[in-house]
Scaffold this motif. Sequence first.
Motif, PDB file in Angstrom:
ATOM      1  N   PRO A  68       0.827  -1.213   0.000  1.00 19.53           N
ATOM      2  CA  PRO A  68       0.000   0.000   0.000  1.00 19.53           C
ATOM      3  C   PRO A  68       0.859   1.260   0.000  1.00 19.53           C
ATOM      4  O   PRO A  68       2.072   1.197   0.243  1.00 19.53           O
ATOM      5  CB  PRO A  68      -0.805  -0.104   1.301  1.00 19.53           C
ATOM      6  N   GLU A  69       0.239   2.394  -0.262  1.00 21.89           N
ATOM      7  CA  GLU A  69       0.929   3.666  -0.089  1.00 21.89           C
ATOM      8  C   GLU A  69       0.900   4.013   1.396  1.00 21.89           C
ATOM      9  O   GLU A  69      -0.116   3.831   2.061  1.00 21.89           O
ATOM     10  CB  GLU A  69       0.243   4.772  -0.893  1.00 21.89           C
ATOM     11  N   TYR A  70       2.009   4.530   1.902  1.00 21.18           N
ATOM     12  CA  TYR A  70       2.107   4.866   3.325  1.00 21.18           C
ATOM     13  C   TYR A  70       2.180   6.377   3.520  1.00 21.18           C
ATOM     14  O   TYR A  70       2.893   7.082   2.798  1.00 21.18           O
ATOM     15  CB  TYR A  70       3.341   4.200   3.943  1.00 21.18           C
ATOM     16  N   TYR A  71       1.440   6.842   4.515  1.00 22.68           N
ATOM     17  CA  TYR A  71       1.430   8.244   4.921  1.00 22.68           C
ATOM     18  C   TYR A  71       1.618   8.264   6.432  1.00 22.68           C
ATOM     19  O   TYR A  71       0.687   7.929   7.177  1.00 22.68           O
ATOM     20  CB  TYR A  71       0.091   8.907   4.585  1.00 22.68           C
ATOM     21  N   HIS A  72       2.795   8.635   6.905  1.00 23.65           N
ATOM     22  CA  HIS A  72       3.039   8.686   8.345  1.00 23.65           C
ATOM     23  C   HIS A  72       2.971  10.142   8.802  1.00 23.65           C
ATOM     24  O   HIS A  72       3.849  10.953   8.497  1.00 23.65           O
ATOM     25  CB  HIS A  72       4.388   8.057   8.685  1.00 23.65           C
ATOM     26  N   LEU A  73       1.892  10.438   9.517  1.00 19.97           N
ATOM     27  CA  LEU A  73       1.650  11.797   9.986  1.00 19.97           C
ATOM     28  C   LEU A  73       2.497  12.095  11.224  1.00 19.97           C
ATOM     29  O   LEU A  73       2.894  11.180  11.952  1.00 19.97           O
ATOM     30  CB  LEU A  73       0.170  11.963  10.324  1.00 19.97           C
ATOM     31  N   PRO A  74       2.761  13.369  11.486  1.00 20.31           N
ATOM     32  CA  PRO A  74       3.547  13.721  12.674  1.00 20.31           C
ATOM     33  C   PRO A  74       2.891  13.206  13.952  1.00 20.31           C
ATOM     34  O   PRO A  74       1.668  13.118  14.053  1.00 20.31           O
ATOM     35  CB  PRO A  74       3.556  15.257  12.650  1.00 20.31           C
ATOM     36  N   LEU A  75       3.715  12.869  14.905  1.00 18.96           N
ATOM     37  CA  LEU A  75       3.230  12.448  16.215  1.00 18.96           C
ATOM     38  C   LEU A  75       2.844  13.693  17.009  1.00 18.96           C
ATOM     39  O   LEU A  75       3.599  14.662  17.067  1.00 18.96           O
ATOM     40  CB  LEU A  75       4.323  11.673  16.943  1.00 18.96           C
ATOM     41  N   ILE A  76       1.663  13.682  17.601  1.00 18.18           N
ATOM     42  CA  ILE A  76       1.212  14.819  18.394  1.00 18.18           C
ATOM     43  C   ILE A  76       1.737  14.674  19.817  1.00 18.18           C
ATOM     44  O   ILE A  76       1.522  13.649  20.475  1.00 18.18           O
ATOM     45  CB  ILE A  76      -0.321  14.912  18.418  1.00 18.18           C
ATOM     46  N   LEU A  77       2.424  15.702  20.288  1.00 17.14           N
ATOM     47  CA  LEU A  77       3.011  15.696  21.620  1.00 17.14           C
ATOM     48  C   LEU A  77       2.307  16.698  22.523  1.00 17.14           C
ATOM     49  O   LEU A  77       1.710  17.669  22.055  1.00 17.14           O
ATOM     50  CB  LEU A  77       4.504  16.040  21.541  1.00 17.14           C
ATOM     51  N   SER A  78       2.400  16.456  23.798  1.00 12.40           N
ATOM     52  CA  SER A  78       1.826  17.386  24.763  1.00 12.40           C
ATOM     53  C   SER A  78       2.630  18.679  24.780  1.00 12.40           C
ATOM     54  O   SER A  78       3.713  18.769  24.186  1.00 12.40           O
ATOM     55  CB  SER A  78       1.829  16.762  26.159  1.00 12.40           C
ATOM     56  N   GLU A  79       2.122  19.655  25.480  1.00 16.57           N
ATOM     57  CA  GLU A  79       2.824  20.932  25.583  1.00 16.57           C
ATOM     58  C   GLU A  79       4.222  20.746  26.162  1.00 16.57           C
ATOM     59  O   GLU A  79       5.157  21.455  25.801  1.00 16.57           O
ATOM     60  CB  GLU A  79       2.017  21.907  26.445  1.00 16.57           C
ATOM     61  N   GLY A  80       4.372  19.749  27.040  1.00 15.40           N
ATOM     62  CA  GLY A  80       5.682  19.478  27.628  1.00 15.40           C
ATOM     63  C   GLY A  80       6.594  18.643  26.762  1.00 15.40           C
ATOM     64  O   GLY A  80       7.743  18.391  27.126  1.00 15.40           O
TER      65      GLY A  80
ATOM     66  N   SER B   3       7.134  15.513  14.529  1.00 18.68           N
ATOM     67  CA  SER B   3       6.152  15.664  15.592  1.00 18.68           C
ATOM     68  C   SER B   3       5.636  17.090  15.642  1.00 18.68           C
ATOM     69  O   SER B   3       6.276  18.021  15.145  1.00 18.68           O
ATOM     70  CB  SER B   3       6.756  15.280  16.949  1.00 18.68           C
ATOM     71  N   LEU B   4       4.452  17.232  16.244  1.00 22.80           N
ATOM     72  CA  LEU B   4       3.840  18.537  16.461  1.00 22.80           C
ATOM     73  C   LEU B   4       3.516  18.653  17.941  1.00 22.80           C
ATOM     74  O   LEU B   4       2.926  17.750  18.530  1.00 22.80           O
ATOM     75  CB  LEU B   4       2.554  18.676  15.640  1.00 22.80           C
ATOM     76  N   LYS B   5       3.860  19.773  18.528  1.00 19.45           N
ATOM     77  CA  LYS B   5       3.600  19.978  19.945  1.00 19.45           C
ATOM     78  C   LYS B   5       2.358  20.860  20.115  1.00 19.45           C
ATOM     79  O   LYS B   5       2.206  21.855  19.424  1.00 19.45           O
ATOM     80  CB  LYS B   5       4.802  20.642  20.620  1.00 19.45           C
ATOM     81  N   LEU B   6       1.481  20.446  21.002  1.00 19.78           N
ATOM     82  CA  LEU B   6       0.314  21.270  21.288  1.00 19.78           C
ATOM     83  C   LEU B   6       0.776  22.526  22.027  1.00 19.78           C
ATOM     84  O   LEU B   6       1.379  22.442  23.081  1.00 19.78           O
ATOM     85  CB  LEU B   6      -0.670  20.503  22.168  1.00 19.78           C
ATOM     86  N   SER B   7       0.491  23.684  21.463  1.00 18.84           N
ATOM     87  CA  SER B   7       0.890  24.920  22.121  1.00 18.84           C
ATOM     88  C   SER B   7       0.050  25.150  23.367  1.00 18.84           C
ATOM     89  O   SER B   7       0.493  25.758  24.326  1.00 18.84           O
ATOM     90  CB  SER B   7       0.741  26.103  21.165  1.00 18.84           C
ATOM     91  N   HIS B   8      -1.161  24.627  23.312  1.00 15.05           N
ATOM     92  CA  HIS B   8      -2.023  24.700  24.502  1.00 15.05           C
ATOM     93  C   HIS B   8      -3.116  23.677  24.332  1.00 15.05           C
ATOM     94  O   HIS B   8      -3.662  23.492  23.260  1.00 15.05           O
ATOM     95  CB  HIS B   8      -2.642  26.096  24.649  1.00 15.05           C
TER      96      HIS B   8
END
Length: 313
Positions: free
Chosen positions: A220-232, A300-305
């Motif tokens: 299959p085609e693969y799409y690996h999205l950024p991991l969402i991280l907590s504010e810390g 990864s993406l960090k939640l700003s809040h």
Amino acid sequence: MKIVGRFAPSPTGPLHIGSLFTALGSYLLAKSKGGEWFLRIDDLDKQRVIPEMMDDIFRTLEFFGFEWDREPIWQSKRDKSYQQALEVLKDKGLIYMCGCSRAEIARIATAPHGSSEELFYPGTCRNGIEKGKILRAARVRVPNDLIKFNDKVVGRYQQNLGEICGDFVVKRADGPFAYHLATVVDDFDSGVNQVVRGGDLLYSTPRQIYLQRVLGYPQPEYYHLPLILSEGGSKLSKRDNAISLMNSDDLLKRGNFLLKSALKLLGQRIPASSEADSPREILQYGITNFDFNVLPKVDSLKLSHYSKSGGSL
């Protein structure tokens, strides 16, 4: 070829904002191209499954407007299919039984660990188990070659399984089949040709591609999205970042905010309140206006809040 995508939650706890982010990404990528999308419940590890979470996951996704185009798949009901695939690997001479415990592998492994949570397996039982050892797992032989593929989000990725992880487990002797074998068989049997999931699973993808190749399955085609991280900066937990209809008053107040936040994390346009007043309308807006080119191409993406009261991200 018609796109077939899926979202595969584990009923070990409620969904969280990272789960919603991945579900939304997989849904938009399939639906924006007129494809199909469905659910697969990853409940192989029965000891960790929380029965009431299964219904909660379905109801929570329905609340956000997700619609699946076929009946969900339950991994716990598919042992026969996994066993058939295992027999094919056995016939090819790729399977052998292993009697090594994790502690033993840790003591004898001299190659670098593939990851912080995984030990490199040095092939101790490749030529037979030592007398008196207990059968612990079935392992698949891997080559000392590069597995290369092009992820649609991350780009070119490669890995030598013979150096990174060694022969890996496909079934515990007295337990369930391993995720790698199960997900490969499930995707093949259900015609999935678009796999969208979190970036933390990128590392294990070469193992699945290897199994696809030796089993004769299309990739299959693969799409690996950024991991969402907590504010810390830590990985989100189901306990601390739960999205659940079991706490319905809270979710009903924050539903629109959470879905728009997930759209924003995907780099997509956010509808004005006059354009979409309900989660279902927001989801439809996302499908209509989906832009692949603005998907975030980072690890990864960090939640700003992030707050249960419904602040901004």
